[in-house]
Each structure stands twice: as C-alpha cells, then as structure tokens.
Scaffold this motif. Structure first.
Motif, PDB file in Angstrom:
ATOM      1  N   TYR A 137     -13.841 -39.100  12.146  1.00 43.18           N
ATOM      2  CA  TYR A 137     -12.789 -39.374  11.165  1.00 43.18           C
ATOM      3  C   TYR A 137     -12.459 -38.049  10.481  1.00 43.18           C
ATOM      4  O   TYR A 137     -13.208 -37.561   9.641  1.00 43.18           O
ATOM      5  CB  TYR A 137     -13.259 -40.425  10.160  1.00 43.18           C
ATOM      6  CG  TYR A 137     -12.212 -40.867   9.152  1.00 43.18           C
ATOM      7  CD1 TYR A 137     -10.919 -40.365   9.162  1.00 43.18           C
ATOM      8  CD2 TYR A 137     -12.522 -41.815   8.188  1.00 43.18           C
ATOM      9  CE1 TYR A 137      -9.971 -40.783   8.249  1.00 43.18           C
ATOM     10  CE2 TYR A 137     -11.579 -42.249   7.266  1.00 43.18           C
ATOM     11  CZ  TYR A 137     -10.306 -41.719   7.294  1.00 43.18           C
ATOM     12  OH  TYR A 137      -9.373 -42.141   6.381  1.00 43.18           O
ATOM     13  N   LYS A 165     -10.066 -40.137  14.742  1.00 39.59           N
ATOM     14  CA  LYS A 165      -9.001 -40.579  13.844  1.00 39.59           C
ATOM     15  C   LYS A 165      -8.615 -39.368  13.007  1.00 39.59           C
ATOM     16  O   LYS A 165      -9.467 -38.781  12.335  1.00 39.59           O
ATOM     17  CB  LYS A 165      -9.464 -41.716  12.932  1.00 39.59           C
ATOM     18  CG  LYS A 165      -8.400 -42.092  11.885  1.00 39.59           C
ATOM     19  CD  LYS A 165      -8.917 -43.050  10.836  1.00 39.59           C
ATOM     20  CE  LYS A 165      -7.833 -43.292   9.780  1.00 39.59           C
ATOM     21  NZ  LYS A 165      -8.307 -44.174   8.677  1.00 39.59           N
ATOM     22  N   THR A 167      -6.188 -37.857  10.040  1.00 42.29           N
ATOM     23  CA  THR A 167      -5.296 -38.179   8.936  1.00 42.29           C
ATOM     24  C   THR A 167      -4.700 -36.891   8.385  1.00 42.29           C
ATOM     25  O   THR A 167      -5.222 -36.281   7.457  1.00 42.29           O
ATOM     26  CB  THR A 167      -6.030 -38.964   7.834  1.00 42.29           C
ATOM     27  OG1 THR A 167      -6.580 -40.153   8.405  1.00 42.29           O
ATOM     28  CG2 THR A 167      -5.089 -39.355   6.713  1.00 42.29           C
ATOM     29  N   GLY A 190      -3.738 -41.437  11.662  1.00 41.58           N
ATOM     30  CA  GLY A 190      -4.222 -41.831  10.344  1.00 41.58           C
ATOM     31  C   GLY A 190      -3.116 -42.189   9.360  1.00 41.58           C
ATOM     32  O   GLY A 190      -3.128 -43.274   8.783  1.00 41.58           O
TER      33      GLY A 190
END
Length: 300
Positions: A137, A165, A167, A190
C-alpha cells in the motif's frame, strides 16, 4: 489466490463502532453483507478508511474475523495489516491467514523517516509471517515514504508480492509500477477520483473508501469500462467526482459514514482524533444523499 481474481471495485470498508466508541464486529459483518449484495468485487479491511491504525491489534482481528465469517469465500477479502511496529504487522498477517483472508496488504512503517532497507525488512517480516499473497500500500502523502519503480523492482524478486495499491494522482506512476511488475502483477488505483483513468492505464481495479457510500456508481464505471464504452464510463466518473468534491469539502470520514448510515448501516462516528461530522453539515449531506440515490436510479 492470484491477482487475476482480485480485480474491479474493491471497497475499503468503513470502520464500525457502537455508540460508546467500541469496535462493532456485528455491524462490520452487516456492512460487508450489504456491500457483497450490491455486487462489489472485493473488500479491503482495516485500511485507512477502516481506521485500522487507530485500533488495537485485538480490535482489528475481531473486525476481520467478523467480515470473513459473514462473506469469506464469496469475494476476495484483503486484510490491511500495516502497523507502527513490525511485530504488530507480522502478528496481524499471521492472524489474517488463520482467519481465512485471501491476501494481506500493508503501508510502510511511518513517522520516523525509514530508509528503503528498513521498509524492505519490515515488509519481508510480514510476508514471512504467513503464506498469503502480499500487496504493497503506497500512500506517500500519509506515510512520508514513496515507493519508487526501482525499489519495487527489487521487491518483486519475492513472488509472494503480487501487487501494489498506489494512492497518488499520477497515472504515469501507476503505469510505471505496472511495467515493472509485469502482466501478472496487480496495480490498484488509490484515488477514487481517477478510477477510470487508472483502469485505462493498466490498473487491475481500484481500492477506495468513497466506494462504500455509492458502490453502484463505481460498478457502473467498471461495467462500462469492461464493455468498452469509455464515454459512458467517463460520464459516471464525472458524476462520482462531483460527489467526492462535496464529500471532501464537508469532511471525508464523517461524511462517508453519514452517507452509509443513510443507506441503512450505522457505523458510528470516526474515532478521535478524526473529527466527527459537524451538525451544521447535515443538511448538505442529506441533499448529497438524495443526489447519489437519483444517480443510482439512472445507473441500475
């Protein structure tokens, strides 16, 4: 479970608390059921929207168990196990495997300004603590650590790493991560505001928190994209973005939770120090809810 089975609209689930601020696993199970019945493609439990970093290890484990107990095996469930300490992250990952999660994910360690070597060691310990696929992430604005394509390339030597992921509002960066990971490597968009842009640039899907307030509209984007109707997908992304702009103006966490409550699931207030929704904002949230429901009627 391989990355191909974890595509499309993956909802970053809200946290769920009772009226005394305690985690409410039964409500989390009910929310999961509601989302599954809406047709979402996966659930991401205990991430930023799920306020996992504001909860104890035991609270996070109880929520994950409730969600898996309700709908495990029906759609992929990704457990976010990111934590301030490596021991806590490893413990959460081991528990996620025993509970029946399909994959684990983690932010890098944060606050102290960690080196790539430290982040590698942290994530390696999490991967070594279970046999589940691992998804990075990458959220630099919150953690202060940005995964570079070069760093990702070195991490991909471990085949347990199946995706990231990311973002950030750079679809170029998303595309670069996909190029580094290869065709089988999953990249998840994201920022909710660029779901379609991410898909067009090679994302396997998206993981987002505002999805939970209007899953039907994100599913409309995904359906149009899969059918090759980019103009229709663009139409729904523009509608979604107007809603998100208003949500962010009113306060992200409190507004999303109020919208979900108006759809039938009372998840409680955000946990402090996240601010609750201002009472003065309620009329605007109620109007926004009406707008969302009108658009959903057009979408389904």
């Amino acid at each position: 479970m391989n990355a191909k089975k974890m595509e499309g609209v993956i909802v970053a689930m809200n946290s769920c608390y009772d009226d005394r601020g305690r985690v409410a696993p039964e409500t989390a199970a009910g929310l999961a059921r509601w989302l599954v019945d809406k047709g979402v493609n996966g659930l991401y439990v205990g991430g930023g929207t799920g306020e996992g970093l504001l909860q104890s290890v035991e609270e996070r484990q109880a929520v994950l168990e409730a969600v898996i107990g309700e709908c495990g095996g029906e759609i992929p469930i990704i457990a976010h196990v990111g934590a301030m300490t490596t021991d806590a992250g490893a413990a959460l990952a081991g528990h996620a495997e025993k509970a029946g999660a399909d994959a684990v994910s983690a932010v890098p360690p944060f606050y102290y300004g960690y080196t790539e070597a430290a982040v590698r060691s942290h994530w390696q310990a999490i991967m070594d603590s279970c046999a589940l696929p691992f998804i990075i992430y990458n959220v630099p604005a919150s953690t202060g650590f940005a995964v570079s394509p070069e760093f990702l390339s070195s991490l991909c030597a471990d085949k347990r790493l199946i995706g990231i992921k990311t973002t950030s509002f750079s679809t170029y960066e998303l595309e670069q991560f996909k190029a580094v990971g290869g065709e089988a490597f999953a990249v998840y968009n994201g920022p909710d505001q660029q779901y379609l842009a991410g898909r067009v640039m090679g994302a396997s899907g998206g993981i987002g928190g505002t999805y939970g307030a209007m899953p039907e509209l994100f599913l409309a984007i995904e359906r149009a994209y899969r059918n090759g109707n980019i103009e229709e997908a663009r139409h729904w992304q523009i509608i979604v973005n107007r809603v998100i702009t208003e949500i962010r103006a009113l306060g992200l966490f409190g507004t999303v939770k109020e919208l979900v409550r108006m759809r039938g699931i009372d998840c409680g207030a955000p946990r402090l120090p996240l601010p609750p929704l201002s009472p003065d904002a309620l009329p605007r949230v109620h109007k926004l809810h009406e707008q969302i429901m009108n658009e959903i009627e057009r979408a389904i």
